[in-house]
Design an enzyme around this catalytic site. Sequence first.
Site, PDB file in Angstrom:
ATOM      1  N   ASP A  89       0.861  -1.178   0.000  1.00 37.15           N
ATOM      2  CA  ASP A  89       0.000   0.000   0.000  1.00 37.15           C
ATOM      3  C   ASP A  89       0.902   1.235   0.000  1.00 37.15           C
ATOM      4  O   ASP A  89       1.965   1.236   0.610  1.00 37.15           O
ATOM      5  CB  ASP A  89      -0.861  -0.059   1.269  1.00 37.15           C
ATOM      6  CG  ASP A  89      -1.894   1.045   1.338  1.00 37.15           C
ATOM      7  OD1 ASP A  89      -1.734   2.052   0.649  1.00 37.15           O
ATOM      8  OD2 ASP A  89      -2.863   0.887   2.099  1.00 37.15           O
ATOM      9  N   ASP A 271      -8.566  -6.873  -0.443  1.00 38.52           N
ATOM     10  CA  ASP A 271      -7.834  -6.980   0.826  1.00 38.52           C
ATOM     11  C   ASP A 271      -8.673  -6.353   1.915  1.00 38.52           C
ATOM     12  O   ASP A 271      -9.491  -5.469   1.646  1.00 38.52           O
ATOM     13  CB  ASP A 271      -6.477  -6.263   0.754  1.00 38.52           C
ATOM     14  CG  ASP A 271      -6.631  -4.764   0.998  1.00 38.52           C
ATOM     15  OD1 ASP A 271      -6.296  -4.293   2.098  1.00 38.52           O
ATOM     16  OD2 ASP A 271      -7.119  -4.045   0.083  1.00 38.52           O
ATOM     17  N   CYS A 309     -15.830 -26.803   7.237  1.00 38.37           N
ATOM     18  CA  CYS A 309     -14.493 -26.253   7.007  1.00 38.37           C
ATOM     19  C   CYS A 309     -13.423 -27.304   7.278  1.00 38.37           C
ATOM     20  O   CYS A 309     -13.526 -28.075   8.239  1.00 38.37           O
ATOM     21  CB  CYS A 309     -14.277 -25.038   7.924  1.00 38.37           C
ATOM     22  SG  CYS A 309     -12.643 -24.266   7.766  1.00 38.37           S
ATOM     23  N   CYS A 311     -10.064 -26.376   7.568  1.00 36.70           N
ATOM     24  CA  CYS A 311      -8.849 -25.663   7.949  1.00 36.70           C
ATOM     25  C   CYS A 311      -8.129 -26.402   9.071  1.00 36.70           C
ATOM     26  O   CYS A 311      -8.712 -27.274   9.736  1.00 36.70           O
ATOM     27  CB  CYS A 311      -9.173 -24.230   8.372  1.00 36.70           C
ATOM     28  SG  CYS A 311      -9.835 -24.050  10.044  1.00 36.70           S
ATOM     29  N   CYS A 314     -10.192 -26.255  12.393  1.00 34.54           N
ATOM     30  CA  CYS A 314     -11.431 -27.043  12.433  1.00 34.54           C
ATOM     31  C   CYS A 314     -11.158 -28.542  12.396  1.00 34.54           C
ATOM     32  O   CYS A 314     -11.970 -29.331  12.891  1.00 34.54           O
ATOM     33  CB  CYS A 314     -12.341 -26.644  11.269  1.00 34.54           C
ATOM     34  SG  CYS A 314     -13.093 -25.010  11.481  1.00 34.54           S
ATOM     35  N   HIS A 340      -8.258 -19.538  11.233  1.00 38.03           N
ATOM     36  CA  HIS A 340      -9.530 -19.990  10.661  1.00 38.03           C
ATOM     37  C   HIS A 340     -10.131 -18.948   9.735  1.00 38.03           C
ATOM     38  O   HIS A 340     -10.532 -19.252   8.600  1.00 38.03           O
ATOM     39  CB  HIS A 340     -10.537 -20.323  11.761  1.00 38.03           C
ATOM     40  CG  HIS A 340     -11.934 -20.495  11.222  1.00 38.03           C
ATOM     41  ND1 HIS A 340     -12.370 -21.657  10.639  1.00 38.03           N
ATOM     42  CD2 HIS A 340     -12.972 -19.604  11.132  1.00 38.03           C
ATOM     43  CE1 HIS A 340     -13.613 -21.502  10.214  1.00 38.03           C
ATOM     44  NE2 HIS A 340     -14.010 -20.265  10.504  1.00 38.03           N
TER      45      HIS A 340
END
Length: 378
Positions: A89, A271, A309, A311, A314, A340
């Site tokens: 940025d 983003d 999920c 991930c 999880c 997560h």
Amino acid sequence: MFELLKTEGTARRGVFTCAHGTVQTPVFMNVGTQGAIKGALSAEDLENIGCQVELSNTYHLHLRPGDKVVRDMGGLHKFMTWNKPILTDSGGFQVFSLASLRKIKEEGVYFASHLDGHKIFMGPEESMQIQSNLGSDICMAFDECIENPSPRDYVLKSIQRTYRWLERCKKENARLNALEGTVNPQQMLWGINQGGTYADLRIEHMKMIADLDLPGYAIGGLAVGEPTQTMYDMIEAVEPYMPQEKTRYLMGVGTPWNIIEAVARGVDFFDCVMPARNARHAKLFTWSGTMNLKNAKYERDERPIDEQCDCPVCRRYSRAYLRHLFKAEEMLAMRLAVMHNLYFYNKLAERIRQALDKGCFAAFRAQYSELLAQRAED
């Protein structure tokens, strides 16, 4: 640099290529403002949760540890051991957020550091020099992020000045890329569309910056307090004037449903600090809606955060355990929750791409755009 693979309505499926690899779009960039994700995630963690692009901030890294320090350490990729694409940025939004401390002039912006109050000047050339020292793949133009709403006369003068700044950014970026010893001589400059909530000024500014033939273009100055529908209206107004063969980035957006709706309106890159920030306060995203893990009903809940999920969190931990960590104020709580949420966002982008590949994005949008905004019932 960008290949548009297919479209469904205004939604786009593409591939972006830069010095540190290829990016499948639409994509969500994971925000590591100071070269790290707030919530104690490492570069290795980002790889494991499917991150394609990491985003860091010019202003913050200029203050700490200093962009010249990062350059001397081999650039930001080497410094944080992240070998995939990085976007930086420009610092323009941080200047906007320091409104009470800033003074905008044609040459640039004078403002005070939020750390110790020392005086700083940043203009287009300085922003380009800092980002060149960082060695990011994508550097963003230095612009003014205008408060919404702002008087029309001020917005008109601001977009004209932002255009002049962009011309200076382009010239300085080219100069720096040609220097011997530049960290990343293939660094790409993307322009930023501004214009507040005035559709005609947005269009006028987009036409101006499109003529500079940059590798990518962003829509800036939205999601800063205006109604969500106004944001969508501005995207719809600008989109027809954004070059089809260039990447499109909606800065600072947003919620999962915002992302789905913006993809439908032709955006490729996103983003937002929201998934990590919310996670640090136990506010999590699931495929059934949002949830607050501190709720008492999860005290003995053996289920994962989201049974849909896969991930790392999880697959291993229960809601009860994570709630305990938050109540006990253990650092692990934030780390696991952030992991997560960022995994969810990366998976969301992946599922959007899959839907576009299969020609069923409209059905995906119809199923999830409103659902993900609701509170999960269980």
